[in-house]
Design a protein around this motif. Structure first.
Motif, PDB file in Angstrom:
ATOM      1  N   GLY A   1       0.821  -1.193   0.000  1.00 38.68           N
ATOM      2  CA  GLY A   1       0.000   0.000   0.000  1.00 38.68           C
ATOM      3  C   GLY A   1       0.863   1.255   0.000  1.00 38.68           C
ATOM      4  O   GLY A   1       2.087   1.202   0.124  1.00 38.68           O
ATOM      5  N   TRP A   2       0.217   2.395  -0.139  1.00 38.67           N
ATOM      6  CA  TRP A   2       0.930   3.661  -0.295  1.00 38.67           C
ATOM      7  C   TRP A   2       1.080   4.416   1.017  1.00 38.67           C
ATOM      8  O   TRP A   2       0.185   4.427   1.854  1.00 38.67           O
ATOM      9  CB  TRP A   2       0.197   4.539  -1.299  1.00 38.67           C
ATOM     10  N   GLY A   3       2.255   5.058   1.152  1.00 44.44           N
ATOM     11  CA  GLY A   3       2.521   5.960   2.263  1.00 44.44           C
ATOM     12  C   GLY A   3       3.256   7.172   1.731  1.00 44.44           C
ATOM     13  O   GLY A   3       3.355   7.372   0.515  1.00 44.44           O
ATOM     14  N   PHE A   4       3.824   7.988   2.625  1.00 43.66           N
ATOM     15  CA  PHE A   4       4.539   9.195   2.220  1.00 43.66           C
ATOM     16  C   PHE A   4       5.826   9.336   3.024  1.00 43.66           C
ATOM     17  O   PHE A   4       5.863   9.028   4.208  1.00 43.66           O
ATOM     18  CB  PHE A   4       3.658  10.428   2.445  1.00 43.66           C
ATOM     19  N   MET A   5       6.886   9.802   2.340  1.00 47.72           N
ATOM     20  CA  MET A   5       8.162  10.033   2.996  1.00 47.72           C
ATOM     21  C   MET A   5       8.611  11.471   2.781  1.00 47.72           C
ATOM     22  O   MET A   5       8.145  12.163   1.881  1.00 47.72           O
ATOM     23  CB  MET A   5       9.224   9.063   2.479  1.00 47.72           C
ATOM     24  N   ASP A   6       9.565  11.917   3.646  1.00 47.54           N
ATOM     25  CA  ASP A   6      10.118  13.254   3.492  1.00 47.54           C
ATOM     26  C   ASP A   6      11.422  13.187   2.695  1.00 47.54           C
ATOM     27  O   ASP A   6      11.834  12.117   2.220  1.00 47.54           O
ATOM     28  CB  ASP A   6      10.312  13.922   4.852  1.00 47.54           C
ATOM     29  N   LYS A   7      12.102  14.329   2.570  1.00 48.66           N
ATOM     30  CA  LYS A   7      13.291  14.398   1.731  1.00 48.66           C
ATOM     31  C   LYS A   7      14.509  13.733   2.354  1.00 48.66           C
ATOM     32  O   LYS A   7      15.551  13.596   1.701  1.00 48.66           O
ATOM     33  CB  LYS A   7      13.602  15.859   1.392  1.00 48.66           C
TER      34      LYS A   7
END
Length: 245
Positions: free
Chosen positions: A89-95
């Motif tokens: 599934g999808w998640g989000f990461m930072d730089k």
């Protein structure tokens, strides 16, 4: 994009040149996306499985997240976050490559963040989340609610297209057959019957121009992938790889 252009070397690998044509990042990747917010998504093929693996680099060419290092697919950065999936599934990461919103098996599709919100598809139903992963509201629309300047076009089968605000409240009733352009500025373009026209943010007529046809190739693709991003200053959506859910 951001002073860099992608190019393919003689062996089919991709890198970047600057505005003078000088190679600044050697071609080492099977594919690259243009730079956005100082980062570029890069791809290496998994030769054993015949599948692409993605990660990202900074403008010095330093690999921040190596393809396959906990990431299979990812979008370009927008508002400091990038959507990614590692097959769960999808998640989000930072730089920094740190996960900000954990991947969730229930999220089968997502958009990038714009205006502090992203659209996610969970169990066949679209929701809108904030940057902490909290659900703002669940939509009944068959299309992803994607906000441009505070309003999102939504589609209700049997009714048509209308617009909602970030709380999910109806602002413009679903009485249009098509949305040709969302509210990039003060007006949107919608189709009523066989004609396109401009409407204002309350659904009122926004000028007396009637159009029989518009070039839908210029219509913004409201999912962000590759180098696609919304530029609020230019009131434009740019893309070199549209994502069609």
């Amino acid at each position: 994009s951001e002073g860099f252009a992608k190019f393919a070397g003689q062996y089919g690998k991709w890198g970047f040149v600057d505005g003078k044509g000088t190679v600044v990042i050697e071609p080492a990747w099977d594919a690259v996306a243009s730079f956005h917010e100082g980062m570029a998504v890069v791809t290496k093929m998994d030769r054993r499985r015949g599948q692409p693996k993605q990660g990202f680099i900074d403008k010095s060419g330093t690999t921040v997240v190596a393809p396959g290092d906990g990431v299979e697919r990812m979008y370009s950065f927008n508002e400091g976050l990038a959507a990614y999936t590692a097959g769960n599934g999808w998640g989000f990461m930072d730089k920094n490559g740190e996960t900000v919103i954990e991947p969730d098996d229930d999220r089968s599709k997502v958009s990038s963040f714009v205006g502090g919100h992203a659209a996610v598809l969970e169990h066949g139903s679209w929701s809108v989340i904030d940057k902490k992963g909290n659900r703002v509201f669940r939509s009944e629309s068959s299309r992803a609610p994607f906000f441009v300047n505070g309003l999102a076009a939504v589609h209700y089968p049997g009714d048509g297209y209308g617009f909602i605000d970030i709380r999910g409240d109806e602002v413009i009733a679903p009485e249009f057959e098509e949305v040709g352009m969302p509210f990039m500025g003060t007006c949107a373009i919608v189709r009523e019957g066989t004609s396109f026209t401009f409407i204002g943010r309350k659904g009122e007529s926004c000028g007396d121009v009637e159009m029989k046809e518009i070039d839908m190739a210029l219509s913004p693709n409201l999912f962000f992938r590759g180098t696609t991003y919304y530029d609020p200053d230019a009131w434009a959506v740019l893309t070199d790889g549209p994502y069609r859910p």
